[in-house]
Design a protein around this motif. Structure first.
Motif, PDB file in Angstrom:
ATOM      1  N   HIS A  78       0.837  -1.200   0.000  1.00  0.00           N
ATOM      2  CA  HIS A  78       0.000   0.000   0.000  1.00  0.00           C
ATOM      3  C   HIS A  78       0.878   1.259   0.000  1.00  0.00           C
ATOM      4  O   HIS A  78       0.595   2.219  -0.718  1.00  0.00           O
ATOM      5  N   PHE A  79       1.939   1.228   0.792  1.00  0.00           N
ATOM      6  CA  PHE A  79       2.885   2.348   0.814  1.00  0.00           C
ATOM      7  C   PHE A  79       3.502   2.570  -0.557  1.00  0.00           C
ATOM      8  O   PHE A  79       3.594   3.696  -1.041  1.00  0.00           O
ATOM      9  N   ARG A  80       3.943   1.475  -1.202  1.00  0.00           N
ATOM     10  CA  ARG A  80       4.575   1.586  -2.521  1.00  0.00           C
ATOM     11  C   ARG A  80       3.619   2.189  -3.537  1.00  0.00           C
ATOM     12  O   ARG A  80       3.981   3.103  -4.286  1.00  0.00           O
ATOM     13  N   ASN A  81       2.376   1.718  -3.559  1.00  0.00           N
ATOM     14  CA  ASN A  81       1.402   2.249  -4.519  1.00  0.00           C
ATOM     15  C   ASN A  81       1.069   3.715  -4.239  1.00  0.00           C
ATOM     16  O   ASN A  81       0.976   4.522  -5.158  1.00  0.00           O
ATOM     17  N   GLY A  82       0.902   4.063  -2.983  1.00  0.00           N
ATOM     18  CA  GLY A  82       0.580   5.440  -2.630  1.00  0.00           C
ATOM     19  C   GLY A  82       1.720   6.394  -2.918  1.00  0.00           C
ATOM     20  O   GLY A  82       1.518   7.495  -3.444  1.00  0.00           O
ATOM     21  N   ALA A  83       2.939   5.975  -2.583  1.00  0.00           N
ATOM     22  CA  ALA A  83       4.104   6.823  -2.860  1.00  0.00           C
ATOM     23  C   ALA A  83       4.309   6.983  -4.362  1.00  0.00           C
ATOM     24  O   ALA A  83       4.686   8.053  -4.830  1.00  0.00           O
ATOM     25  N   GLN A  84       4.021   5.930  -5.117  1.00  0.00           N
ATOM     26  CA  GLN A  84       4.159   6.024  -6.567  1.00  0.00           C
ATOM     27  C   GLN A  84       3.178   7.030  -7.149  1.00  0.00           C
ATOM     28  O   GLN A  84       3.525   7.816  -8.031  1.00  0.00           O
ATOM     29  N   VAL A  85       1.955   7.047  -6.639  1.00  0.00           N
ATOM     30  CA  VAL A  85       0.964   8.020  -7.105  1.00  0.00           C
ATOM     31  C   VAL A  85       1.427   9.438  -6.785  1.00  0.00           C
ATOM     32  O   VAL A  85       1.333  10.343  -7.625  1.00  0.00           O
ATOM     33  N   LEU A  86       1.937   9.653  -5.585  1.00  0.00           N
ATOM     34  CA  LEU A  86       2.431  10.983  -5.218  1.00  0.00           C
ATOM     35  C   LEU A  86       3.583  11.422  -6.118  1.00  0.00           C
ATOM     36  O   LEU A  86       3.630  12.569  -6.564  1.00  0.00           O
ATOM     37  N   ILE A  87       4.493  10.510  -6.376  1.00  0.00           N
ATOM     38  CA  ILE A  87       5.625  10.850  -7.238  1.00  0.00           C
ATOM     39  C   ILE A  87       5.155  11.158  -8.654  1.00  0.00           C
ATOM     40  O   ILE A  87       5.609  12.117  -9.274  1.00  0.00           O
ATOM     41  N   GLU A  88       4.227  10.352  -9.171  1.00  0.00           N
ATOM     42  CA  GLU A  88       3.717  10.595 -10.523  1.00  0.00           C
ATOM     43  C   GLU A  88       3.013  11.943 -10.632  1.00  0.00           C
ATOM     44  O   GLU A  88       3.038  12.578 -11.680  1.00  0.00           O
ATOM     45  N   ASP A  89       2.383  12.379  -9.552  1.00  0.00           N
ATOM     46  CA  ASP A  89       1.671  13.650  -9.581  1.00  0.00           C
ATOM     47  C   ASP A  89       2.590  14.860  -9.457  1.00  0.00           C
ATOM     48  O   ASP A  89       2.325  15.899 -10.061  1.00  0.00           O
ATOM     49  N   TYR A  90       3.656  14.749  -8.678  1.00  0.00           N
ATOM     50  CA  TYR A  90       4.419  15.936  -8.327  1.00  0.00           C
ATOM     51  C   TYR A  90       5.854  15.981  -8.828  1.00  0.00           C
ATOM     52  O   TYR A  90       6.507  17.008  -8.699  1.00  0.00           O
ATOM     53  N   VAL A  91       6.388  14.890  -9.354  1.00  0.00           N
ATOM     54  CA  VAL A  91       7.768  14.876  -9.843  1.00  0.00           C
ATOM     55  C   VAL A  91       7.729  14.638 -11.351  1.00  0.00           C
ATOM     56  O   VAL A  91       6.939  13.832 -11.831  1.00  0.00           O
ATOM     57  N   HIS A  92       8.589  15.315 -12.091  1.00  0.00           N
ATOM     58  CA  HIS A  92       8.552  15.230 -13.551  1.00  0.00           C
ATOM     59  C   HIS A  92       9.924  14.878 -14.107  1.00  0.00           C
ATOM     60  O   HIS A  92      10.956  15.105 -13.471  1.00  0.00           O
TER      61      HIS A  92
END
Length: 123
Positions: A78-92
């Motif tokens: 769950h942590f991995r999936n959530g952190a991945q979503v955050l990274i996809e949204d805010y890091v380019h």
């Protein structure tokens, strides 16, 4: 052609086709954690502060060991999936790929370490 809106440029390109699947994985792991975390607190809380020999004997039983392992696995996925979503949204750019790889490695490393410690404790 230079006066197209963002929506008009995106028409016909289709979707990435992974958003719904990712959403459902997060929902399922959230429900699983909703059940597992109170069970983990109940099982782990009763042995907290006990001597080492009692803890080893307690985690040698199947129920506490299984609850602990499931909580660890589901929590870190769950942590991995959530952190991945955050990274996809805010890091380019390239930093996005590096951060996603780092988070995946971190979560699998923590998972392997936790399961190894649990297995050593239980056996």
């Amino acid at each position: 052609m230079a006066f197209l809106t963002d929506r008009k440029r995106a028409d016909g390109m289709g979707s990435a086709k992974t958003g719904t699947e990712h959403f459902w994985h997060m929902q399922i792991s959230s429900v699983a954690l909703l059940i597992l975390v109170p069970l983990f607190i109940f099982t782990f809380g009763s042995i907290l502060g006990a001597p080492y020999d009692e803890v080893v004997a307690y985690f040698a039983r199947p129920f506490p060991a299984i609850i602990c392992a499931l909580t660890l696995i589901v929590g870190l996925v769950h942590f991995r999936n959530g952190a991945q979503v955050l990274i996809e949204d805010y890091v380019h750019g390239l930093a996005r790929k590096i951060c996603i790889i780092a988070v995946i490695c971190l979560s699998y490393g923590a998972l392997a370490t936790g399961l190894f410690a649990l297995i050593r404790l239980a056996l």
